[in-house]
Enzyme design. Sequence first.
Site, mmCIF file in Angstrom:
data_model
loop_
_atom_site.group_PDB
_atom_site.id
_atom_site.type_symbol
_atom_site.label_atom_id
_atom_site.label_comp_id
_atom_site.label_asym_id
_atom_site.label_seq_id
_atom_site.Cartn_x
_atom_site.Cartn_y
_atom_site.Cartn_z
ATOM 1 N N GLU A 175 0.840 -1.200 0.000
ATOM 2 C CA GLU A 175 0.000 0.000 0.000
ATOM 3 C C GLU A 175 0.875 1.249 0.000
ATOM 4 O O GLU A 175 1.832 1.330 0.749
ATOM 5 C CB GLU A 175 -0.920 -0.023 1.234
ATOM 6 C CG GLU A 175 -1.930 1.084 1.256
ATOM 7 C CD GLU A 175 -2.623 1.264 -0.086
ATOM 8 O OE1 GLU A 175 -3.285 0.328 -0.548
ATOM 9 O OE2 GLU A 175 -2.478 2.341 -0.694
ATOM 10 N N LYS A 230 8.238 -1.435 -2.427
ATOM 11 C CA LYS A 230 7.596 -0.681 -1.340
ATOM 12 C C LYS A 230 8.656 -0.073 -0.410
ATOM 13 O O LYS A 230 8.610 1.118 -0.081
ATOM 14 C CB LYS A 230 6.644 -1.609 -0.559
ATOM 15 C CG LYS A 230 6.054 -0.991 0.691
ATOM 16 C CD LYS A 230 5.185 0.217 0.406
ATOM 17 C CE LYS A 230 4.955 1.020 1.666
ATOM 18 N NZ LYS A 230 4.178 2.219 1.472
ATOM 19 N N PHE A 282 11.253 14.083 9.227
ATOM 20 C CA PHE A 282 10.062 13.261 8.941
ATOM 21 C C PHE A 282 9.683 12.406 10.131
ATOM 22 O O PHE A 282 10.517 11.996 10.924
ATOM 23 C CB PHE A 282 10.251 12.407 7.673
ATOM 24 C CG PHE A 282 11.437 11.467 7.699
ATOM 25 C CD1 PHE A 282 11.419 10.288 8.443
ATOM 26 C CD2 PHE A 282 12.572 11.750 6.946
ATOM 27 C CE1 PHE A 282 12.501 9.422 8.442
ATOM 28 C CE2 PHE A 282 13.674 10.895 6.941
ATOM 29 C CZ PHE A 282 13.638 9.728 7.695
ATOM 30 N N CYS A 286 6.279 4.700 9.395
ATOM 31 C CA CYS A 286 6.900 3.826 8.400
ATOM 32 C C CYS A 286 8.286 4.199 7.883
ATOM 33 O O CYS A 286 9.115 3.316 7.701
ATOM 34 C CB CYS A 286 5.948 3.639 7.232
ATOM 35 S SG CYS A 286 4.463 2.772 7.761
HETATM 36 P P1 NAD Z 1 -1.846 -0.290 12.664
HETATM 37 O O1 NAD Z 1 -1.049 -0.581 13.874
HETATM 38 O O2 NAD Z 1 -2.635 0.976 12.573
HETATM 39 O O3 NAD Z 1 -2.871 -1.493 12.395
HETATM 40 C C1 NAD Z 1 -2.532 -2.837 12.457
HETATM 41 C C2 NAD Z 1 -3.687 -3.588 13.104
HETATM 42 O O4 NAD Z 1 -3.431 -4.994 12.996
HETATM 43 C C3 NAD Z 1 -3.886 -3.294 14.585
HETATM 44 O O5 NAD Z 1 -5.191 -2.814 14.814
HETATM 45 C C4 NAD Z 1 -3.639 -4.652 15.265
HETATM 46 O O6 NAD Z 1 -4.457 -4.862 16.395
HETATM 47 C C5 NAD Z 1 -3.977 -5.607 14.160
HETATM 48 N N1 NAD Z 1 -3.382 -6.951 14.329
HETATM 49 C C6 NAD Z 1 -2.109 -7.258 14.644
HETATM 50 N N2 NAD Z 1 -1.961 -8.589 14.682
HETATM 51 C C7 NAD Z 1 -3.161 -9.134 14.392
HETATM 52 C C8 NAD Z 1 -3.628 -10.472 14.274
HETATM 53 N N3 NAD Z 1 -2.804 -11.503 14.448
HETATM 54 N N4 NAD Z 1 -4.936 -10.671 13.991
HETATM 55 C C9 NAD Z 1 -5.766 -9.621 13.807
HETATM 56 N N5 NAD Z 1 -5.385 -8.333 13.894
HETATM 57 C C10 NAD Z 1 -4.084 -8.090 14.186
HETATM 58 O O7 NAD Z 1 -0.822 -0.382 11.443
HETATM 59 P P2 NAD Z 1 -0.956 0.338 10.019
HETATM 60 O O8 NAD Z 1 -0.460 1.740 10.111
HETATM 61 O O9 NAD Z 1 -2.296 0.066 9.450
HETATM 62 O O10 NAD Z 1 0.144 -0.463 9.195
HETATM 63 C C11 NAD Z 1 -0.067 -1.800 8.807
HETATM 64 C C12 NAD Z 1 0.973 -2.180 7.777
HETATM 65 O O11 NAD Z 1 0.813 -1.346 6.611
HETATM 66 C C13 NAD Z 1 2.419 -1.982 8.222
HETATM 67 O O12 NAD Z 1 3.199 -2.998 7.654
HETATM 68 C C14 NAD Z 1 2.793 -0.646 7.618
HETATM 69 O O13 NAD Z 1 4.181 -0.561 7.363
HETATM 70 C C15 NAD Z 1 2.037 -0.661 6.315
HETATM 71 N N6 NAD Z 1 1.681 0.669 5.768
HETATM 72 C C16 NAD Z 1 1.231 1.655 6.597
HETATM 73 C C17 NAD Z 1 0.847 2.879 6.059
HETATM 74 C C18 NAD Z 1 0.347 3.996 6.926
HETATM 75 O O14 NAD Z 1 0.164 5.103 6.420
HETATM 76 N N7 NAD Z 1 0.098 3.807 8.209
HETATM 77 C C19 NAD Z 1 0.888 3.079 4.673
HETATM 78 C C20 NAD Z 1 1.337 2.033 3.869
HETATM 79 C C21 NAD Z 1 1.726 0.827 4.424
HETATM 80 C C1 UGA Z 2 4.459 7.713 3.703
HETATM 81 C C2 UGA Z 2 4.465 7.639 2.172
HETATM 82 O O1 UGA Z 2 4.258 8.954 1.648
HETATM 83 C C3 UGA Z 2 3.380 6.701 1.667
HETATM 84 O O2 UGA Z 2 3.480 6.557 0.258
HETATM 85 C C4 UGA Z 2 3.545 5.327 2.335
HETATM 86 O O3 UGA Z 2 2.518 4.469 1.926
HETATM 87 C C5 UGA Z 2 3.519 5.493 3.842
HETATM 88 O O4 UGA Z 2 4.567 6.410 4.248
HETATM 89 C C6 UGA Z 2 3.786 4.218 4.581
HETATM 90 O O5 UGA Z 2 4.332 3.291 4.043
HETATM 91 O O6 UGA Z 2 3.423 4.257 5.755
HETATM 92 P P1 UGA Z 2 3.012 9.005 5.519
HETATM 93 O O7 UGA Z 2 4.136 8.640 6.423
HETATM 94 O O8 UGA Z 2 1.637 8.693 5.933
HETATM 95 O O9 UGA Z 2 3.215 8.305 4.095
HETATM 96 O O10 UGA Z 2 3.051 10.573 5.198
HETATM 97 P P2 UGA Z 2 4.036 11.482 4.301
HETATM 98 O O11 UGA Z 2 3.217 12.478 3.600
HETATM 99 O O12 UGA Z 2 4.947 10.681 3.469
HETATM 100 O O13 UGA Z 2 4.875 12.245 5.407
HETATM 101 C C7 UGA Z 2 5.857 11.581 6.179
HETATM 102 C C8 UGA Z 2 6.643 12.595 6.981
HETATM 103 O O14 UGA Z 2 7.464 13.384 6.140
HETATM 104 C C9 UGA Z 2 5.759 13.592 7.749
HETATM 105 O O15 UGA Z 2 6.320 13.830 9.012
HETATM 106 C C10 UGA Z 2 5.802 14.838 6.884
HETATM 107 O O16 UGA Z 2 5.556 16.016 7.586
HETATM 108 C C11 UGA Z 2 7.232 14.774 6.372
HETATM 109 N N1 UGA Z 2 7.440 15.511 5.111
HETATM 110 C C12 UGA Z 2 6.784 15.149 3.983
HETATM 111 C C13 UGA Z 2 8.343 16.578 5.089
HETATM 112 O O17 UGA Z 2 8.969 16.908 6.113
HETATM 113 N N2 UGA Z 2 8.531 17.243 3.911
HETATM 114 C C14 UGA Z 2 7.887 16.909 2.764
HETATM 115 O O18 UGA Z 2 8.130 17.568 1.723
HETATM 116 C C15 UGA Z 2 6.986 15.830 2.800
#
Ligand code: NAD
Ligand code: UGA
Length: 468
Positions: A175, A230, A282, A286
């Site tokens: 994602e 990713k 940042f 992640c």
């Molecule tokens: P999160 O902590 O918000 O959510 C994860 C959820 O999974 C929690 O609610 C937890 O209780 C649940 N969980 C854990 N183990 C479980 C199990 N065995 N059965 C059922 N539920 C279970 O995490 P997130 O931010 O959604 O991130 C999830 C993944 O997606 C990570 O690998 C992260 O790197 C990736 N990711 C996150 C973002 C983002 O913006 N947060 C964007 C892209 C990718």
């Molecule tokens: C980031 C990536 O942008 C997503 O594509 C990815 O899916 C996600 O991580 C993930 O894997 O979790 P996110 O962390 O939600 O998304 O937000 P961003 O907009 O990337 O910002 C990350 C950090 O960088 C923030 O603290 C933001 O303020 C900072 N940032 C961003 C800067 O300081 N300068 C910029 O120009 C952009």
Amino acid sequence: MKEDFKIKNICCIGAGYVGGPTMTVIAKNCPNIEVFVVDINEDRIASWNDKDFNKLPIYEPGLKEIVKQCRDKNLHFSTNIDESIANADMIFISVNTPTKSKGIGAGQASDLKWVELSARRIADHARGRTIVVEKSTLPVKTAETIKTILDSYKKNNHGIKEKEKKEFYVLSSPEFLAEGTAINDLENPDRVLIGGDDKNATKALEDIYLNWVKKEKILKTNLWSSELSKLTANAFLAQKISSINSISALCEETGADVKEVSKAIGMDTRIGSKFLSSGPGFGGSCFKKDILNLIYLSNHYGLEEVGSYWGKVLEINEWQQNRISKVITKKLFGNLYKKKLSILGFAFKANTNDTRESPAINICKDLLEEGAYLSIYDPKVELEQVQNDLKRNSEKNLNLTIAKTVEESANNADAIVVLTEWQEFKKLNWQTIAKLMRTPSWVFDTRGIINTKELKSTGINFWRVGTS
Ligand code: NAD
Ligand code: UGA
């Protein structure tokens, strides 16, 4: 029964920042598919099911409207994990994959215990043909581990009806959504990635995305390219931020303005204008963990130079955060003892309530350490969250309060520190605020968003990241 690869029923394990919004958008765009989002966290599921849509566990612009439209129609939030797995044709794993805190690889490798637990649960309860999709961000080759676990349960097929026999296909579809813009990112993705080696399984997932994503935006690769892309995407994005932050310090020394430099280099289409905003470093759950994971993988394969290259991106980020609190202390006569600092913004970026790895945490900790009293205002972050984030082992009572308005936070403050780029901070009434503050008063703008023209007419001293 699952006679072909047509998907009628989806289960998503993990109802977090990725699982919740991603499945909501799938449910909206695929009204003929039943979508079950499951989680072990009962409170989180209860919040997803709350009658009051303002109490959803995640704040994302546009999210509650779609949840309202689909919930209890084809979108369901539940703790009934095993049943949801058993009924699903396709299962997304969207669980958390934080950095390991102990054991081999502690501090660098991703902790895959929740992924493995999910795989075992799927292996145990799935019936018939099931496509398992990695949505979580995972180290390269994790699909191999998941497949090995799943296939080991095929031994239980003995004596079972043909249609119920376990059969697994593993795909990677990482994602790319960013928090604060998740719904728009999901509805209009730059690209969608599907990694896998089975044509039918890949096509089944592609058919789901095709309900709203153009075919040319769906990229098919092998599993390992998908998993590595990713980690690489996040590393490149973070690298751009560390690069411009390193230049911000040079701007402050030389009289150059980082905004002007960003604009000048960003107009070169080979560099691109996005992700060039200098800031307090940042944050988010992640970037740091994914780069640490990339470093771990590089070292594991004997590529120490590669690991140390990416390590510098993290080093500069930490340095930038430390640098900000030092600037504040220095400008306030090297002494913060009992001074009131108004902190505007605590979330790691605007339009989210998420504070994971927020630069505000380290900066506020440093300011507290210097003896300052903090009045924190953030439109979406709750007191309990701030307290948890700032708590240190030795401290029971933190020297801080949460303000309900910017004015309350600024009242009698010696300085205002803008840490998150919330829209409302861009149009503050500085004439009013100046009258509330103690003089000589300071504004430290770590995001470069303050209307300087208006502010300067008030006599408040002003510092902005990347200018001298
Ligand atoms: P999160 O902590 O918000 O959510 C994860 C959820 O999974 C929690 O609610 C937890 O209780 C649940 N969980 C854990 N183990 C479980 C199990 N065995 N059965 C059922 N539920 C279970 O995490 P997130 O931010 O959604 O991130 C999830 C993944 O997606 C990570 O690998 C992260 O790197 C990736 N990711 C996150 C973002 C983002 O913006 N947060 C964007 C892209 C990718
Ligand atoms: C980031 C990536 O942008 C997503 O594509 C990815 O899916 C996600 O991580 C993930 O894997 O979790 P996110 O962390 O939600 O998304 O937000 P961003 O907009 O990337 O910002 C990350 C950090 O960088 C923030 O603290 C933001 O303020 C900072 N940032 C961003 C800067 O300081 N300068 C910029 O120009 C952009």
